[in-house]
Design an enzyme around this catalytic site. Structure first.
Site, short mmCIF file in Angstrom:
data_model
loop_
_atom_site.label_atom_id
_atom_site.label_comp_id
_atom_site.label_asym_id
_atom_site.label_seq_id
_atom_site.Cartn_x
_atom_site.Cartn_y
_atom_site.Cartn_z
N ASP A 1 0.81 -1.21 0.00
CA ASP A 1 0.00 0.00 0.00
C ASP A 1 0.85 1.26 0.00
O ASP A 1 2.07 1.21 0.19
CB ASP A 1 -0.96 -0.01 1.21
CG ASP A 1 -0.29 -0.38 2.53
OD1 ASP A 1 0.96 -0.42 2.58
OD2 ASP A 1 -1.00 -0.61 3.51
N ASN B 1 -7.87 -1.71 13.78
CA ASN B 1 -9.26 -2.03 13.42
C ASN B 1 -9.33 -3.29 12.55
O ASN B 1 -10.35 -3.57 11.95
CB ASN B 1 -9.90 -0.85 12.69
CG ASN B 1 -9.21 -0.53 11.37
OD1 ASN B 1 -8.19 -1.12 11.05
ND2 ASN B 1 -9.76 0.39 10.62
N HIS C 1 -7.47 -3.89 9.82
CA HIS C 1 -7.17 -3.76 8.40
C HIS C 1 -5.88 -4.49 8.05
O HIS C 1 -4.98 -4.64 8.87
CB HIS C 1 -7.17 -2.29 7.93
CG HIS C 1 -6.02 -1.44 8.36
ND1 HIS C 1 -6.15 -0.11 8.68
CD2 HIS C 1 -4.70 -1.71 8.49
CE1 HIS C 1 -4.97 0.40 8.99
NE2 HIS C 1 -4.07 -0.55 8.88
N GLU D 1 -9.82 -1.48 4.73
CA GLU D 1 -10.54 -1.13 5.94
C GLU D 1 -11.78 -2.02 6.12
O GLU D 1 -12.21 -2.69 5.17
CB GLU D 1 -10.97 0.34 5.86
CG GLU D 1 -9.81 1.33 5.72
CD GLU D 1 -9.08 1.59 7.04
OE1 GLU D 1 -9.05 0.72 7.92
OE2 GLU D 1 -8.52 2.70 7.17
C1 GLP Z 1 -0.66 0.64 8.48
C2 GLP Z 1 -0.41 -0.09 7.15
C3 GLP Z 1 -0.50 -1.57 7.33
C4 GLP Z 1 0.23 -1.96 8.59
C5 GLP Z 1 -0.55 -1.47 9.77
C6 GLP Z 1 0.15 -1.70 11.10
O1 GLP Z 1 -1.74 1.48 8.40
N1 GLP Z 1 -1.25 0.29 6.10
O2 GLP Z 1 0.02 -2.20 6.17
O3 GLP Z 1 0.29 -3.34 8.67
O4 GLP Z 1 -0.95 -0.14 9.61
O5 GLP Z 1 1.13 -0.77 11.34
P1 GLP Z 1 2.12 -0.84 12.56
O6 GLP Z 1 3.05 -1.98 12.27
O7 GLP Z 1 2.84 0.48 12.56
O8 GLP Z 1 1.31 -1.07 13.77
#
Ligand code: GLP
Length: 249
Positions: A66, A135, A137, A142
């Site tokens: 992403d 949440n 995702h 989402e």
């Molecule tokens: C972000 C990314 C995800 C990631 C998630 C967790 O929003 N889009 O791909 O896995 O949130 O992030 P973190 O590892 O900083 O908790």
């Protein structure tokens, strides 16, 4: 399969070793990569291992999950920047083997469909690495995203904007839209490793554990995958049933 470790360091070591094993067995593997704070120590360990025992990564192809819409690759909060800083600048993967969604795309429909098509044309991803949002995702898919989705533009949920604004100087700078591989793109991967660490992931991991397969919880789509490993540290696993904890160590 659940793998639960004591510390973030153990989680990162295990995950990096799984990546090394995959690359060793299939030097031309197609890897789906993730960003986020969970991945930083994973990539650091991977680089550490490769420094100790050089590995041919010149045939690898990578696809990132992403990217924020509206952020240039040079923007320090873009996922493009993250990947070069934490991984690509330190490895000799050919530049044309590295794929990231284009956050500056204007013709988003064709850019999105081309992204999923390239993955499919190359025979699909051999391994997809995933983090999880608070949440539920995966990528930026989402709650309520169709499990049949391919790469698409998404409006970020309020929860995600709150969670991720910690990386931006002001919440107003936090993008509203992102481009993400779809859930079907993720499910098509032959192997999936989902990593979650820290107490801020314990609630969502308990929800994931208890959930049916339900579009309200995007990560629950993974429950239908045949080769899924969920890698947690003690803190992220804190609310899982004792029995699961015991059998996963
Ligand atoms: C972000 C990314 C995800 C990631 C998630 C967790 O929003 N889009 O791909 O896995 O949130 O992030 P973190 O590892 O900083 O908790």
């Amino acid at each position: 399969m659940y793998k639960i470790f004591e510390t973030v360091d153990d989680v990162s070591r295990y995950t990096a070793q799984r990546l090394i094993a995959k690359i060793t067995a299939a030097p031309a593997a197609k890897l789906g990569l993730a960003t986020g704070s969970t991945m930083k120590p994973v990539y650091a360990k991977l680089l550490e291992y490769i420094q100790q025992a050089p590995l041919d990564v010149s045939q690898l192809t990578t696809f990132n999950l992403d990217e924020y819409m509206g952020l240039a690759p040079q923007h320090p909060q873009s996922y493009n920047y993250f990947m070069y800083e934490h991984l690509f600048n330190h490895l000799n993967i050919p530049a044309d083997h590295i794929h990231l969604p284009d956050g500056l795309a204007t013709d988003t429909e064709s850019v999105c469909s081309a992204y999923s098509s390239i993955i499919q044309t190359l025979g699909g991803l051999d391994l997809q690495l995933l983090g999880i949002g608070s949440n539920g995702h995966i990528g930026f898919n989402e709650p309520q995203t169709s499990f049949a989705s391919r790469t698409h533009v998404v409006q970020l949920s309020e929860q995600t904007r709150i969670d991720n604004s910690r990386f931006f100087a002001e919440q107003s700078q936090m993008p509203t839209y992102a481009i993400t591989m779809g859930i079907q793109d993720i499910l098509d991967a032959k192997e999936i490793i989902l990593v979650a660490t820290g107490s801020n992931k314990s609630n969502i991991m308990a929800q994931f554990f208890n959930s049916e397969i339900d579009e309200q919880l995007p990560a629950s789509a993974l429950k239908q995958h045949k080769n899924l490993t969920i890698v947690l540290d003690r803190e992220a696993a804190a609310l899982l049933p004792e029995q699961t904890l015991k059998s996963a160590i």
